[in-house]
Design an enzyme around this catalytic site. Sequence first.
Site, PDB file in Angstrom:
ATOM      1  N   VAL A 121       0.945  -1.059   0.049  1.00 34.99           N
ATOM      2  CA  VAL A 121      -0.067   0.101   0.075  1.00 34.99           C
ATOM      3  C   VAL A 121       0.659   1.218  -0.138  1.00 34.99           C
ATOM      4  CG1 VAL A 121      -1.804   1.116   1.234  1.00 34.99           C
ATOM      5  CG2 VAL A 121      -1.617  -1.196   1.337  1.00 34.99           C
ATOM      6  N   CYS A 122       0.665   2.150  -1.032  1.00 33.07           N
ATOM      7  CA  CYS A 122       1.369   3.427  -0.902  1.00 33.07           C
ATOM      8  C   CYS A 122       2.942   3.342  -1.031  1.00 33.07           C
ATOM      9  CB  CYS A 122       0.988   4.430   0.202  1.00 33.07           C
ATOM     10  SG  CYS A 122       1.285   6.026  -0.048  1.00 33.07           S
TER      11      CYS A 122
END
Length: 331
Positions: A121-122
């Site tokens: 994520v990210c």
Amino acid sequence: MPKHPRFQPTASRVIEVLAYPSVQLLDVTGPSQVFASTNDVVAEAGDATPPYELRVVSRAGLGVAASAGVGLATVPLPPVGTPLDTLVIAGGPGVEAAIADPALVDWIRLRAKDARRVASVCTGAFLLAASGVLDGRRVATHWSLAAELARRFPAIHVEPDPIFVRDGRVWTSAGVTSGIDLALALVEEDLGHATALAVARYLVVFLKRPGGQAQFSTALALQAADDRFGALHAWVDKHLSEEISLSALARQAGMSERSFSRRYTEATGMTPARAVERLRVEAARRLLLESRQPVKRISQRCGFGSEETMRRSFLRLLAVTPQDYRARFRA
């Protein structure tokens, strides 16, 4: 609640979400809540076995403080070789310190081999890239750091636009809330559309922003660049099906054509013609995903005039044809 149609394992799928000091809170809690809510939805449907066994793990073992100042309860890193379905690497301001921990990076590299699939994520993509798991793969991360990720890890192919990217068993997502989109896509892959939809409704979010959807819209990007032309962009959006000439734009902005063209390009970084084209492509993308209208009808509604003109614009801006875009990203 719907019964999920796909084959279920006799035991819960083990999901490990890696956290570390100064991890982004929502990068951990967003996907975690999706999996936890899936268990609730499935239980309400009458199934005794929860589909997921969720663990938030860290090197510290007892817990970490997220970047928002909220403490997260964690368990120690599981031994390499123990059963694992999905490994999720969260992002956050602490990712550089995590990358500098060779024992943690080595654990990720080895643990990824135990997993059926791996996700980030990210800025978790930076940590996953440091482990070598992303080498040779297509990857997404937060749009503002895509160039930096590509520079530091030349063996991976960074796509700066999508919400998330799947390359084989490896999934990577963009910034913060896109971790929820990714987790819902994982649930849909495991349990089917009906269950994922029930979870999304429970969480009061969209079922799935398609992986190929832009991290932010053209209209928003233009607004961020300069809001002096905000009213003009709103007018363009309402008149996309019409012919929009430079003279019409200048008249709407209350300027001479020469002055408007110069000031608009200075403010937005693109010519008026390119901006209109991008707004038309964005509108066409929405219609391709959200409606069953023929491509020819969409090209007319969005002001392209012909399918061929729209196809050329899609290829220039998205490197994909309208037909392929719909086939690839429509839920």
